[in-house]
Write a protein that holds these residues in place. Structure first.
Motif, PDB file in Angstrom:
ATOM      1  N   ASP A 100       0.840  -1.205   0.000  1.00  0.00           N
ATOM      2  CA  ASP A 100       0.000   0.000   0.000  1.00  0.00           C
ATOM      3  C   ASP A 100       0.872   1.251   0.000  1.00  0.00           C
ATOM      4  O   ASP A 100       0.596   2.221  -0.706  1.00  0.00           O
ATOM      5  N   LEU A 101       1.951   1.200   0.776  1.00  0.00           N
ATOM      6  CA  LEU A 101       2.887   2.344   0.816  1.00  0.00           C
ATOM      7  C   LEU A 101       3.452   2.614  -0.579  1.00  0.00           C
ATOM      8  O   LEU A 101       3.433   3.752  -1.065  1.00  0.00           O
ATOM      9  N   ALA A 102       3.935   1.537  -1.222  1.00  0.00           N
ATOM     10  CA  ALA A 102       4.559   1.703  -2.544  1.00  0.00           C
ATOM     11  C   ALA A 102       3.565   2.318  -3.530  1.00  0.00           C
ATOM     12  O   ALA A 102       3.936   3.153  -4.363  1.00  0.00           O
ATOM     13  N   SER A 103       2.287   1.936  -3.417  1.00  0.00           N
ATOM     14  CA  SER A 103       1.294   2.446  -4.376  1.00  0.00           C
ATOM     15  C   SER A 103       1.002   3.937  -4.131  1.00  0.00           C
ATOM     16  O   SER A 103       0.501   4.627  -5.009  1.00  0.00           O
ATOM     17  N   LYS A 104       1.315   4.439  -2.949  1.00  0.00           N
ATOM     18  CA  LYS A 104       0.998   5.836  -2.632  1.00  0.00           C
ATOM     19  C   LYS A 104       2.206   6.764  -2.760  1.00  0.00           C
ATOM     20  O   LYS A 104       2.046   7.987  -2.753  1.00  0.00           O
ATOM     21  N   LEU A 105       3.421   6.185  -2.859  1.00  0.00           N
ATOM     22  CA  LEU A 105       4.610   7.032  -3.013  1.00  0.00           C
ATOM     23  C   LEU A 105       4.675   7.585  -4.428  1.00  0.00           C
ATOM     24  O   LEU A 105       4.335   6.892  -5.380  1.00  0.00           O
ATOM     25  N   GLY A 106       5.099   8.823  -4.572  1.00  0.00           N
ATOM     26  CA  GLY A 106       5.202   9.421  -5.894  1.00  0.00           C
ATOM     27  C   GLY A 106       5.817  10.797  -5.797  1.00  0.00           C
ATOM     28  O   GLY A 106       6.227  11.234  -4.702  1.00  0.00           O
ATOM     29  N   PRO A 107       5.868  11.523  -6.920  1.00  0.00           N
ATOM     30  CA  PRO A 107       6.534  12.836  -6.929  1.00  0.00           C
ATOM     31  C   PRO A 107       5.793  13.913  -6.141  1.00  0.00           C
ATOM     32  O   PRO A 107       6.311  15.018  -5.974  1.00  0.00           O
ATOM     33  N   ASP A 108       4.568  13.579  -5.656  1.00  0.00           N
ATOM     34  CA  ASP A 108       3.821  14.563  -4.853  1.00  0.00           C
ATOM     35  C   ASP A 108       3.984  14.328  -3.350  1.00  0.00           C
ATOM     36  O   ASP A 108       3.361  14.994  -2.525  1.00  0.00           O
ATOM     37  N   VAL A 109       4.829  13.334  -2.972  1.00  0.00           N
ATOM     38  CA  VAL A 109       4.989  13.001  -1.545  1.00  0.00           C
ATOM     39  C   VAL A 109       6.259  13.659  -0.995  1.00  0.00           C
ATOM     40  O   VAL A 109       7.343  13.532  -1.562  1.00  0.00           O
ATOM     41  N   ALA A 110       6.090  14.356   0.145  1.00  0.00           N
ATOM     42  CA  ALA A 110       7.231  15.019   0.777  1.00  0.00           C
ATOM     43  C   ALA A 110       7.941  14.103   1.750  1.00  0.00           C
ATOM     44  O   ALA A 110       9.171  14.129   1.857  1.00  0.00           O
ATOM     45  N   ALA A 111       7.149  13.304   2.492  1.00  0.00           N
ATOM     46  CA  ALA A 111       7.769  12.496   3.539  1.00  0.00           C
ATOM     47  C   ALA A 111       6.845  11.382   3.977  1.00  0.00           C
ATOM     48  O   ALA A 111       5.644  11.401   3.701  1.00  0.00           O
ATOM     49  N   ILE A 112       7.445  10.418   4.684  1.00  0.00           N
ATOM     50  CA  ILE A 112       6.649   9.418   5.394  1.00  0.00           C
ATOM     51  C   ILE A 112       7.054   9.510   6.859  1.00  0.00           C
ATOM     52  O   ILE A 112       8.214   9.784   7.174  1.00  0.00           O
ATOM     53  N   MET A 113       6.079   9.322   7.738  1.00  0.00           N
ATOM     54  CA  MET A 113       6.389   9.326   9.174  1.00  0.00           C
ATOM     55  C   MET A 113       6.124   7.923   9.709  1.00  0.00           C
ATOM     56  O   MET A 113       5.003   7.430   9.613  1.00  0.00           O
ATOM     57  N   VAL A 114       7.156   7.281  10.233  1.00  0.00           N
ATOM     58  CA  VAL A 114       6.984   5.925  10.765  1.00  0.00           C
ATOM     59  C   VAL A 114       7.593   5.855  12.162  1.00  0.00           C
ATOM     60  O   VAL A 114       8.698   6.361  12.392  1.00  0.00           O
ATOM     61  N   THR A 115       6.875   5.243  13.064  1.00  0.00           N
ATOM     62  CA  THR A 115       7.374   5.010  14.422  1.00  0.00           C
ATOM     63  C   THR A 115       7.861   3.571  14.497  1.00  0.00           C
ATOM     64  O   THR A 115       7.159   2.664  14.051  1.00  0.00           O
ATOM     65  N   ASN A 116       9.064   3.396  15.042  1.00  0.00           N
ATOM     66  CA  ASN A 116       9.618   2.052  15.090  1.00  0.00           C
ATOM     67  C   ASN A 116      10.382   1.819  16.385  1.00  0.00           C
ATOM     68  O   ASN A 116      11.340   2.542  16.633  1.00  0.00           O
ATOM     69  N   PRO A 117       9.974   0.880  17.241  1.00  0.00           N
ATOM     70  CA  PRO A 117       8.797   0.033  17.161  1.00  0.00           C
ATOM     71  C   PRO A 117       7.529   0.887  17.112  1.00  0.00           C
ATOM     72  O   PRO A 117       7.504   1.975  17.677  1.00  0.00           O
ATOM     73  N   ASN A 118       6.490   0.373  16.444  1.00  0.00           N
ATOM     74  CA  ASN A 118       5.322   1.198  16.199  1.00  0.00           C
ATOM     75  C   ASN A 118       4.416   1.295  17.432  1.00  0.00           C
ATOM     76  O   ASN A 118       4.714   0.737  18.484  1.00  0.00           O
ATOM     77  N   THR A 119       3.313   1.998  17.281  1.00  0.00           N
ATOM     78  CA  THR A 119       2.459   2.268  18.438  1.00  0.00           C
ATOM     79  C   THR A 119       1.775   0.995  18.948  1.00  0.00           C
ATOM     80  O   THR A 119       1.308   0.948  20.073  1.00  0.00           O
ATOM     81  N   CYS A 120       1.751  -0.062  18.116  1.00  0.00           N
ATOM     82  CA  CYS A 120       1.236  -1.352  18.602  1.00  0.00           C
ATOM     83  C   CYS A 120       2.346  -2.115  19.346  1.00  0.00           C
ATOM     84  O   CYS A 120       2.121  -3.239  19.815  1.00  0.00           O
ATOM     85  N   GLY A 121       3.542  -1.526  19.406  1.00  0.00           N
ATOM     86  CA  GLY A 121       4.646  -2.181  20.108  1.00  0.00           C
ATOM     87  C   GLY A 121       5.406  -3.171  19.224  1.00  0.00           C
ATOM     88  O   GLY A 121       6.187  -3.975  19.718  1.00  0.00           O
ATOM     89  N   LEU A 122       5.171  -3.114  17.915  1.00  0.00           N
ATOM     90  CA  LEU A 122       5.790  -4.096  17.008  1.00  0.00           C
ATOM     91  C   LEU A 122       6.926  -3.462  16.222  1.00  0.00           C
ATOM     92  O   LEU A 122       6.798  -2.344  15.720  1.00  0.00           O
ATOM     93  N   PHE A 123       8.036  -4.187  16.099  1.00  0.00           N
ATOM     94  CA  PHE A 123       9.149  -3.713  15.283  1.00  0.00           C
ATOM     95  C   PHE A 123       8.774  -3.843  13.811  1.00  0.00           C
ATOM     96  O   PHE A 123       8.290  -4.892  13.376  1.00  0.00           O
TER      97      PHE A 123
END
Ligand SMILES: Cc1ncc(COP(=O)(O)O)c(C=O)c1O
Length: 288
Positions: free
Chosen positions: A227-250
């Protein structure tokens, strides 16, 4: 036999709390006072301090003579003191309960850290104090920066943000400045945020002027890379990812996520709110 008091408080030992419906005189609960705004009180015309009588002809103040009353209520000295003590009691504190969410910076702070931060050598410093008088604090900041760059594998750190959401703002403003410097800001108006993200992530992106696009998560609670790959393109400035994420998963696909993000010309904001969990095991700087 009728009750001995006249306001209806239960006197029998087996009376339940539900019978106790009569409010206290102040409306407060226990020692927590329910306080009216000082503007709602009756303090008009009162003052807690005696100032020398001002000259009324304006000779001390040039033209700056007050024409109308300033409209502030007055308080006696004990009233002012009690007001501020009551305000201080409205603070949530680690001595009252845990920090469940909403302050990732503080969640794991033991009481001792707060005490150390309040040492006069830190808390009484003035921002404009001569540098020669604050060498101890500067040494501490320098040492902390060294530890943080070592632990994160990042080339530099900023110590100006005061908490997690403030750090997000700092990061996204840096990302926006980088796109502006490359002349790409006008075309890159989207920030991708996984659905599992903490609420401050999309809030920060919107605050910096971006539109937020959600990235789906997989059934096991991680970023859906397709899903991420399908949304990335020349109109995207950044992605914000928490790692480990908010569910506590790496996020096991983190390197693929950063590779795809950079290939699209976007920046990767890695939220370090849960960094404690990976300190000494993996460095975000090595993950792209
Ligand atoms: C993943 C994540 N990001 C950001 C924040 C915001 O941090 P702060 O509350 O320190 O501003 C939190 C807070 O819990 C968080 O869990």
């Amino acid at each position: 036999m009728s009750t001995m008091n006249t306001v209806g408080r239960p006197t029998a030992p087996n009376a339940s709390d539900n019978d106790y419906k009569h409010p206290t005189l102040t409306g407060g609960r226990g020692l927590l006072q329910d306080e009216a705004l000082i503007f709602e009180g009756e303090g008009w015309g009162k003052t807690g301090v005696d100032l020398p009588k001002a000259k009324t002809d304006g000779s001390d103040l040039g033209d700056l003579v007050r024409r109308d009353p300033i409209g502030l209520p007055g308080l006696s000295e004990p009233e002012a003191m009690r007001h501020y003590v009551r305000l201080s009691q409205k603070n949530h504190a680690i001595d009252l309960a845990i920090y469940p969410l909403g302050s990732c910076t503080m969640k794991h702070n033991p009481r001792l850290n707060e005490k150390m931060a309040r040492l006069a050598g830190f808390s009484d410093i003035h921002p404009l104090q001569p540098q020669s008088t604050v060498q101890g604090a500067l040494e501490l900041m320098d040492t902390l920066s060294h530890w943080l760059t070592t632990l994160t594998g990042m080339p530099a750190v900023a110590l100006s943000p005061k908490a997690g959401a403030h750090g997000e703002l700092c990061g996204l403003m840096a990302i926006r400045a980088a796109h502006e410097a490359k002349g790409e800001h006008e075309q890159r108006r989207k920030v991708l945020v996984p659905t599992s993200a903490h609420g401050t992530n999309p809030a920060t992106a919107a605050f910096v002027g971006y539109s937020v696009v959600e990235v789906a998560q997989t059934d096991d609670g991680r970023v859906d890379v397709a899903d991420l790959a399908s949304k990335l393109g020349p109109d995207v400035a950044a992605i914000m990812v928490t790692n480990p994420n908010t569910c506590g998963l790496f996020e096991r696909d983190i390197m693929e996520i950063s590779r795809l993000t950079h290939a699209a010309g976007a920046y990767f904001y890695c939220d370090g709110a849960n960094f404690n969990a990976i300190v000494g095991r993996v460095r975000p700087g090595d993950l792209g």
